[in-house]
Motif scaffolding. Structure first.
Motif, PDB file in Angstrom:
ATOM      1  N   ALA A  88       0.874  -1.362  -0.029  1.00  0.00           N
ATOM      2  CA  ALA A  88      -0.017  -0.043  -0.064  1.00  0.00           C
ATOM      3  C   ALA A  88       0.888   1.289   0.192  1.00  0.00           C
ATOM      4  O   ALA A  88       0.509   2.205  -0.902  1.00  0.00           O
ATOM      5  N   TYR A  89       2.023   1.004   0.745  1.00  0.00           N
ATOM      6  CA  TYR A  89       2.728   2.387   0.928  1.00  0.00           C
ATOM      7  C   TYR A  89       3.483   2.536  -0.484  1.00  0.00           C
ATOM      8  O   TYR A  89       3.417   3.772  -0.764  1.00  0.00           O
ATOM      9  N   GLU A  90       4.023   1.500  -1.200  1.00  0.00           N
ATOM     10  CA  GLU A  90       4.367   1.684  -2.359  1.00  0.00           C
ATOM     11  C   GLU A  90       3.301   2.194  -3.511  1.00  0.00           C
ATOM     12  O   GLU A  90       3.746   3.053  -4.550  1.00  0.00           O
ATOM     13  N   GLY A  91       2.247   1.740  -3.555  1.00  0.00           N
ATOM     14  CA  GLY A  91       1.056   1.960  -4.138  1.00  0.00           C
ATOM     15  C   GLY A  91       0.956   3.472  -4.125  1.00  0.00           C
ATOM     16  O   GLY A  91       0.514   4.224  -5.033  1.00  0.00           O
ATOM     17  N   ILE A  92       0.833   4.185  -2.709  1.00  0.00           N
ATOM     18  CA  ILE A  92       0.316   5.559  -2.645  1.00  0.00           C
ATOM     19  C   ILE A  92       1.794   6.320  -3.286  1.00  0.00           C
ATOM     20  O   ILE A  92       1.529   7.399  -3.974  1.00  0.00           O
ATOM     21  N   LEU A  93       3.051   5.804  -2.995  1.00  0.00           N
ATOM     22  CA  LEU A  93       4.210   6.596  -3.596  1.00  0.00           C
ATOM     23  C   LEU A  93       4.034   6.740  -5.112  1.00  0.00           C
ATOM     24  O   LEU A  93       4.068   7.744  -5.729  1.00  0.00           O
ATOM     25  N   VAL A  94       3.658   5.464  -5.964  1.00  0.00           N
ATOM     26  CA  VAL A  94       3.458   5.410  -7.358  1.00  0.00           C
ATOM     27  C   VAL A  94       2.643   6.498  -7.558  1.00  0.00           C
ATOM     28  O   VAL A  94       2.486   7.176  -8.689  1.00  0.00           O
ATOM     29  N   THR A  95       1.049   6.373  -7.062  1.00  0.00           N
ATOM     30  CA  THR A  95       0.002   7.380  -7.423  1.00  0.00           C
ATOM     31  C   THR A  95       0.220   8.854  -7.154  1.00  0.00           C
ATOM     32  O   THR A  95       0.273   9.627  -8.055  1.00  0.00           O
ATOM     33  N   ASN A  96       1.003   9.088  -6.059  1.00  0.00           N
ATOM     34  CA  ASN A  96       1.412  10.140  -5.999  1.00  0.00           C
ATOM     35  C   ASN A  96       2.387  10.860  -7.047  1.00  0.00           C
ATOM     36  O   ASN A  96       2.183  11.954  -7.300  1.00  0.00           O
ATOM     37  N   ALA A  97       3.427  10.351  -7.357  1.00  0.00           N
ATOM     38  CA  ALA A  97       4.308  10.607  -8.547  1.00  0.00           C
ATOM     39  C   ALA A  97       3.428  10.677  -9.785  1.00  0.00           C
ATOM     40  O   ALA A  97       3.583  11.566 -10.613  1.00  0.00           O
ATOM     41  N   TRP A  98       2.512   9.587 -10.043  1.00  0.00           N
ATOM     42  CA  TRP A  98       1.867   9.758 -11.280  1.00  0.00           C
ATOM     43  C   TRP A  98       1.066  10.941 -11.254  1.00  0.00           C
ATOM     44  O   TRP A  98       0.962  11.736 -12.479  1.00  0.00           O
ATOM     45  N   ARG A  99       0.215  11.332 -10.230  1.00  0.00           N
ATOM     46  CA  ARG A  99      -0.729  12.580 -10.051  1.00  0.00           C
ATOM     47  C   ARG A  99       0.345  13.928 -10.428  1.00  0.00           C
ATOM     48  O   ARG A  99      -0.130  14.801 -11.102  1.00  0.00           O
TER      49      ARG A  99
END
Length: 194
Positions: free
Chosen positions: A52-63
């Protein structure tokens, strides 16, 4: 016994949320809203605190990179797709109080669409629908695909794959229910592939 299991699940979830919050406190998350509901969605979708932590980091960078905060109804790609009237967020909610995105499939033609415009539009519509979730209600949306007048020109696997990827990666657990209305017999062959 059932009450004990529910309490145990609740405390386990709260512990995971606390751990995930603690882990996120050491990084800067500027491009997405982080609250308990968001954390619960990511934990449910990614199934562990680390994932979940990695997913949030990926989404934050994508956004950040995709410029999600700057996409509006006046963004040229969004405006072009909006003119086709392929999708709208209804003023009404479903029986569980979820916002409803109504997709008029007959208004989509894969030969006349631009994939980049469609992706912008998908993100715009997901942001719009997500913003309409009630604070004290379900944290997901209802997507209603109306297949009236469906033809093979409407069946756009590239756009569907993009929708699936965006939703699972960057909007996890936002799809509450997907309904298909007026599906013709020919669509059953497409459904197998989908």
């Amino acid at each position: 016994y059932t009450t004990l299991l529910l309490l145990q699940a609740f405390f386990e979830t709260m512990e995971e949320i606390f751990t995930l919050k603690e882990k996120l406190s050491s990084v800067s998350i500027k491009y997405m809203k982080i609250d308990d509901r968001t954390l619960k969605r990511y934990l449910k979708a990614f199934r562990s605190v680390d994932a979940a932590y990695e997913g949030i980091l990926v989404t934050n960078a994508w956004r950040r990179d995709f410029g999600v905060a700057n996409i509006t109804r006046d963004t040229p790609g969004v405006k072009r797709v909006m003119e086709t009237k392929v999708c709208e967020i209804l003023n009404h909610r479903d029986k569980n109080q979820r916002p409803v995105a109504y997709v008029a499939v007959e208004n989509h033609n894969m030969q006349r669409r631009n994939v980049d415009d469609m992706i912008l539009y998908i993100v715009y519509m997901l942001e719009t629908a997500s913003s309409k979730c009630l604070e004290d209600g379900p944290d997901n949306v209802c997507i209603l695909f109306d297949m009236k007048n469906f033809s093979m020109m409407c069946m756009d696997y590239t756009v569907l794959k993009s929708l699936y990827t965006i939703m699972t990666t960057h909007y996890p657990e936002r799809l509450g229910v997907c309904l298909v209305l007026n599906a013709p017999l020919i669509f059953s062959a497409c459904w197998i592939i989908i």
